[in-house]
Write a protein that holds these residues in place. Sequence first.
Motif, PDB file in Angstrom:
ATOM      1  N   UNK A 587     -25.256 -31.183  11.862  1.00 27.40           N
ATOM      2  CA  UNK A 587     -25.056 -29.993  12.665  1.00 27.40           C
ATOM      3  C   UNK A 587     -24.129 -29.194  11.753  1.00 27.40           C
ATOM      4  N   UNK A 588     -24.514 -27.820  12.353  1.00 30.25           N
ATOM      5  CA  UNK A 588     -23.553 -26.855  11.399  1.00 30.25           C
ATOM      6  C   UNK A 588     -23.865 -25.555  12.183  1.00 30.25           C
ATOM      7  N   UNK A 589     -22.957 -24.656  12.183  1.00 30.41           N
ATOM      8  CA  UNK A 589     -22.872 -23.456  12.625  1.00 30.41           C
ATOM      9  C   UNK A 589     -22.042 -22.359  11.827  1.00 30.41           C
ATOM     10  N   UNK A 590     -22.595 -21.043  11.913  1.00 32.93           N
ATOM     11  CA  UNK A 590     -21.968 -19.956  11.366  1.00 32.93           C
ATOM     12  C   UNK A 590     -21.990 -18.736  11.984  1.00 32.93           C
ATOM     13  N   UNK A 591     -20.890 -18.051  12.000  1.00 33.32           N
ATOM     14  CA  UNK A 591     -20.419 -16.866  12.833  1.00 33.32           C
ATOM     15  C   UNK A 591     -19.929 -15.807  11.731  1.00 33.32           C
ATOM     16  N   UNK A 592     -20.630 -14.790  11.892  1.00 34.13           N
ATOM     17  CA  UNK A 592     -20.279 -13.500  10.847  1.00 34.13           C
ATOM     18  C   UNK A 592     -20.044 -12.343  11.998  1.00 34.13           C
ATOM     19  N   UNK A 605     -15.158  -6.916   7.897  1.00 28.71           N
ATOM     20  CA  UNK A 605     -15.943  -8.185   8.753  1.00 28.71           C
ATOM     21  C   UNK A 605     -15.081  -9.543   8.492  1.00 28.71           C
ATOM     22  N   UNK A 606     -15.470 -10.798   9.174  1.00 34.56           N
ATOM     23  CA  UNK A 606     -15.068 -11.919   9.161  1.00 34.56           C
ATOM     24  C   UNK A 606     -16.156 -12.944   9.174  1.00 34.56           C
ATOM     25  N   UNK A 607     -16.006 -13.946   8.200  1.00 32.77           N
ATOM     26  CA  UNK A 607     -17.190 -15.115   8.425  1.00 32.77           C
ATOM     27  C   UNK A 607     -16.498 -16.295   8.638  1.00 32.77           C
ATOM     28  N   UNK A 608     -16.985 -17.060   9.594  1.00 29.49           N
ATOM     29  CA  UNK A 608     -16.684 -18.579   9.741  1.00 29.49           C
ATOM     30  C   UNK A 608     -17.767 -19.484   9.524  1.00 29.49           C
ATOM     31  N   UNK A 609     -17.673 -20.553   8.612  1.00 29.88           N
ATOM     32  CA  UNK A 609     -18.541 -21.619   8.355  1.00 29.88           C
ATOM     33  C   UNK A 609     -18.074 -22.875   8.754  1.00 29.88           C
TER      34      UNK A 609
END
Length: 694
Positions: A587-592, A605-609
């Motif tokens: 499982x994995x998810x990303x938020x940009x 902007x911001x990114x989260x991995x």
Amino acid sequence: MRGRLTSPALAPALALFSLTLFTPQAFGQAATDGATTNTTTAEAGSENYTAAFFAQYTPQNAYDMVQRLPGFMFDEGESARGFGGTAGNVLIDGARPTSKSGGLVEALRRIPAAQVERIELQRGAFAAGEAAGQSVVANVVRFKDKSSGTWALEMRRVGNNKILPMVDATFTTNIGAWDTSFQLDTFLLSTNRDAVISKRDATGALTSRTTEDRQEEERFGALSFDAGRDAFGGRLQLNGRLKFFRWAGDTKRRNRGLGELDGPTLDRFDNRHVEEEYGGELGADWSRTYASGWKWRLIGLGTYEQETNTDDFSFKMPVSTLLELGNIHEVEKETETILRTTFGQTEGNIKPEFGIEGAFNRLDTSIEIAIEDGAGQPTEVLPKNTVRVQEVRAEAFGNLVWQASSKLTADAGLKAEVSRISTRGGNAQTFKFLKPSAGLTYTVSDHLRLGLKAERSVGQLDFSDFAASADAIDDRVFAGNPDLRPDRTDRLEAKIDYTFGERGAISTTLFYEWKDDVLERTILESGGEALANIGSAKRWGLNANANLPLDFMLKGGLLEVDVYLKESDFLDPITGKTRRIHDFVPSEFYIDFRHDIPNSNWAWGLEYNSTHNWHGYFIDEFEEFSPKANYNAFVETTQFFGVKTTLLFYDITGGEYNRMRHFYDPNRGGVKVGTALSERRRDMGIKLVISGQF
């Protein structure tokens, strides 16, 4: 565990998914007002996006533009078995690029944004052959008789490492009757990684701690081109690519025993690993469309790649007394030749396509190992051992796309493959495969589409697994196995695509896979550890992607969320217990988040991995690799000198990568004898990119 539904970090993302399903107007209303000026609907299921739609992102090339298409998840396809293995979901002027080594990404990056007239987004099954089986396809339509180009200069620094440049340039122009495009891509990179390795015995008691320092340097250069013109009553397209890559890593390990990490060194291990790759590709693609709507296509493609890996290592205990000195040298030379022809209908409600493909692949690999003790006496010697593996493959296939109604599209295909894999002086195996596929796409409304798909695929063997290999860093030696067979996968998937407003979209795919002849590591009759076909497995999961405009609360804001929840099931022949398959991330998810500030030339902007877990299964070892969550941030502007400037901060909190190795005796079905935890860390990186068009 990365991306679990119970994860607190994932809850806001899933809440936004749920909110959008029930209140799409909230996200899409503000953006809808100007939609008709940037986007026009040519026909049911088809949308056109002109340059005006992408202007706010200041794209440099077609790849940047494709990444910004609403409700579109880029798929570069696979180059698994020949040219027709799996097509991506982007076409260029209505055709699939004839390239393998550079791939679809490089083909799109060769096209300057100024060269793109529009991008057509087709929802529903596309014409057979070019992107068969894809439910959403983007077609990049270029201007003709126009010259343009892009350039980019990048400077990157990680921690206290030296700053090195990266240069990227593309140029598109007409040379006589030829429409041409060129790309130069280079980079120089210097990074380092620190780690603390803690070893424990079977009771969990600490036995030693080792500090590790690795300095890495990368060098890369690639020159690619494509050229097209009208010829022989049709269209002729040529493409080529040359590349060079070099990676060098110096690893220094210092065993501190049970003392302080900066205390005395009990023993030391040093290793220098150098990897060099050279490669080239040349392809030709001729096609002709007749007045009846039938299209004939001929494709020829040849690739060559040579990879050399060298390890020089030493072990000293105490630090001034040499106990072991060694060298491992591996060379691989790989070639592939593909010939393919297709004949298919491009017009009407029923679009069939038929074709044949032939391929010849060959790999020559060699390995030499020389290890001696401190007195210079050989302790392990493997003279140069050369293995040649070659494959001859033929495939006949047929595809059919049927536009049953304005709402329902069906596609089906069948491939029949015969291949023969042989090793010089060794075994020869003949394989026969039938690979059917079928899919349905139903358009519920202009905003909602449903899809079902079933297909069988056959994996591509890595011929290097037929020969022996070694890993000096992890002290692993793998035997070759000439009896490998391609694995097979039956996949069933259901997909929902929902769009709203001008930029809003949600795409969710549920899938289930049945895998046969799974490739896992086992013990051969010779006693060596090697890859082998040892059973069946299942794999299932959900992929969810969303573009969520935030204009209702922040004008110009856009949130992109990608969630991957997966699981697998495999009966381990060593332990007799069920486990995940090797090389699996559950499982994995990303938020940009991106904010294009209205009435300005600025964006940020911001990114989260998310964190995730990789699982590896070896004969006497189980390995977990767990990168921690990381955060990136950027500021972007076109305010200065008419160029695009981007400042990116990545791994803001520091890149942490934990690796846990569990050891067993005599194998994983036996007794656990200890662990080794490597706590790795990289410093924050800073990247400055200045780019422009001409």
